[in-house]
Write an enzyme that holds these catalytic residues in place. Structure first.
Site, PDB file in Angstrom:
ATOM      1  N   ASN A 110      25.120   9.666  64.379  1.00  0.00           N
ATOM      2  CA  ASN A 110      26.416   9.063  64.076  1.00  0.00           C
ATOM      3  C   ASN A 110      26.771   7.875  64.958  1.00  0.00           C
ATOM      4  OD1 ASN A 110      26.546  11.199  66.082  1.00  0.00           O
ATOM      5  ND2 ASN A 110      28.747  10.819  66.140  1.00  0.00           N
ATOM      6  N   CYS A 130      35.001  11.279  67.441  1.00  0.00           N
ATOM      7  CA  CYS A 130      35.097  12.645  67.964  1.00  0.00           C
ATOM      8  C   CYS A 130      35.092  12.664  69.486  1.00  0.00           C
ATOM      9  CB  CYS A 130      33.952  13.515  67.454  1.00  0.00           C
ATOM     10  SG  CYS A 130      33.974  13.714  65.677  1.00  0.00           S
TER      11      CYS A 130
END
Lengths: 388, 388
Positions: free
Chosen positions: B153, B327
């Site tokens: 990611n 995140c």
């Protein structure tokens, strides 16, 4: 299809204002990840903060940071029960609950039992309530968690939560309250209830499914259920369900603002139903506590017949009711909740859960009663158990 | 606000068709709990089934029942890793992963380590890829699970998943692939990859946040993460996020139908960016694998300056990029992924993640490049590390 929804315990329709808030969010070109670092993210973070404030206000949390957004009641309960047990394992391995808890509690406890936790599951009396003294008696020096539901999802019976919370506090044991079917329907105040952990969901107060929350009192030792990113103040990882949460925030605001007028309307319908019922059917048991229960639900067992058959015949007439929790659909067993009340298996099989909402009227209940009367007569005339 | 979103790894906008499907669902007066027993429930159950079929088709699942809907990638990963480990504990306690996994994997493994599981975390080479032979070498008779991500990611680098899956299959070890940033962007086929478990989320293919899924191959031994009701074929309790899932289903259908044209467009933008970059900035490192990577992301480290400062100055010019996973926002540490590639701490601090989407054009990248050029010059002119 023009169905009269008297199965509000399975599903509540979205309020117009909730729809509008969600549609606005969907059409908002500025929507972004609230955890992203730039302006677009900040705007979404503000929307999230507003929803959190609304929800915190609804349950009287001291600080919105004590509200963790989840994907619904089941996640909240799993997080509370498993997270608190695992985080406090060194203090003890004993958990107290009741035997009428929702399956999300019962099955979480079963999972913990397999890992060495001991569970005391307390009985309820015939009226469906647990005795706070029994909770106090069950506490040992190994007890780390007490979990008792606020209202039961099948009977609507409300437990003496404030008393149980006080006992937990006095004994320095964490207290989780599964308040999924109560929050937004009746006043739920985490301070008055002495709850350290409190689970709720958005749909019971006319927000979307897939959105809920867990109240975690500041200082409560608990592990996340979802590990990963640092969202939700490091208590629940994963990018938030922004559109659902915005809907829940709006629903929470409306629930707080209109709690009393809604309650009065729902209670009025309940009174009407209980009063009218004997004029339409006989030989039934009311399984809902008359004094301590939700204003929007009545659980009755119709003797000599199957609730399932009643439900299907009412469905033919566009009247939606249920015989048990939607979470238990597909399971053929009699409800553990009703058996716990002392009902026989055959009476438990004759159970109907009638759950109305703020969108229902006396006319809807009148339609139910007159249809039910015929359905019950028809089914009993075919029942080998029934002798007039 | 008219921001150019080059932070698609944090958030993708909803497609018009997805918006429409969600708004239709919101306005659908017949919406009900798909697990409820009557007609209204059946209609919602059909909508859920259609979404499940669309998602199953996207990843080439043999049976839609192998798709479990979750609240997103993080829940899917936690379910896969913790659920598979706990359910197979009697077979062994060893798990293999890489050290560039997403925090949802890394922190789930940390949680399992505290419960007696042993984790082997494999390094990647300078190009960011793990060697399948290293995976094979790490397998012991105690190994019960291998978890490797499809694409990273932060860097977009794609791993040799099919090879790793084949090794797992050969050794009869369960294989979980975290494909959250790949599903719907590049072809992901659970059969070709030999995946027993595969995690994905809806937003990377322009569906809503808060909706995702876990592929569980039939026969795979795994515990639920959310215990409770019998929803999702008894694999994931909790009333489904109906509106979100309907949006995901529509997004999945569109992703499958337009995969190739989208990929071509995204890859075209990547080629343009990589080619143009040297004309605007110098002294940078490309951290994205040139041959094996997503078509929609480039990770670069700009020497002598802080990525955070670059990001903020670009934000001033309405250009949204990121420096790391959303995140990890709030965490001050350098990315574990970049350090794993062998980057120094100071180079890792100079990192920018540029992630475009199907709604971006060369003009957007051109605007980024010309703005970035000035930003880098300004920051370097103030940097004590930089000497021209």
């Amino acid at each position: 299809m023009n169905v009269i929804n008297l199965d509000h315990i399975s599903f509540n329709p979205l309020l117009p204002e909730v729809r509008e808030a969600m549609i606005d969010a969907i059409n908002n070109k500025d929507l972004h990840n609230p955890s992203s670092q730039h302006k677009a993210g900040e705007k979404s973070a503000e929307m999230l903060a507003q929803a959190r404030q609304n929800v915190a206000d609804l349950i009287n949390a001291a600080d919105p940071k004590e509200v963790v957004f989840t994907s619904g009641g089941t996640e909240s309960v799993n997080h509370a029960v498993k997270g608190a047990a695992m985080a406090n394992r060194e203090k003890g391995n004993h958990i107290i609950a009741t035997n009428i808890e929702h399956n999300s509690v019962i099955r979480s406890l079963k999972r913990l039992s397999a890992q060495g936790f001991k569970v005391t599951s307390l009985s309820v009396d015939e009226s469906g309530r647990v005795d706070p003294a029994a909770v106090a008696d069950a506490i040992t020096d190994q007890t780390i968690l007490i979990s008792v539901m606020h209202s039961n999802n099948e009977t609507g019976t409300i437990q003496p939560i404030a008393e149980i919370g006080a006992i937990a506090r006095e004994n320095k044991v964490l207290f989780h309250c599964d308040a999924v079917d109560s929050v937004g329907v009746v006043p739920v105040d985490v301070q008055a209830l002495n709850a350290d952990l409190l689970s709720f969901a958005s749909n019971p107060f006319y927000g979307p499914t897939g959105a809920g929350g867990l109240y975690i009192r500041r200082g409560t030792r608990i592990f996340p259920l979802l590990d990963g990113g640092v969202q939700e103040h490091n208590k629940r990882a994963g990018t938030e369900n922004l559109i659902g949460i915005i809907g829940m925030g709006k629903a929470a605001q409306l629930a707080a603002a209109h709690m009393e007028e809604r309650r009065a309307h729902l209670a009025d319908l309940k009174k009407y139903l209980v009063e009218q019922l004997p004029q339409y059917v006989d030989e039934y048991i009311i399984n809902t506590n008359p004094d301590h229960s939700l204003p929007n639900l009545l659980n009755i067992s119709l003797k000599y017949i199957e609730g399932e058959s009643v439900m299907l015949m009412l469905d033919e007439e566009n009247l939606a009711v249920s015989t048990k929790s939607a979470c238990a659909t597909g399971s053929l067993r009699a409800s553990h909740v009703l058996l716990s009340l002392g009902l026989s298996h055959s009476d438990a099989q004759g159970t109907l859960v009638i759950a109305w909402g703020i969108d229902n009227s006396k006319d809807d209940l009148q339609k139910l009663l007159s249809t039910l009367s015929g359905v019950v007569s028809t089914l009993r005339s075919m029942s080998p158990l029934y002798q007039k």
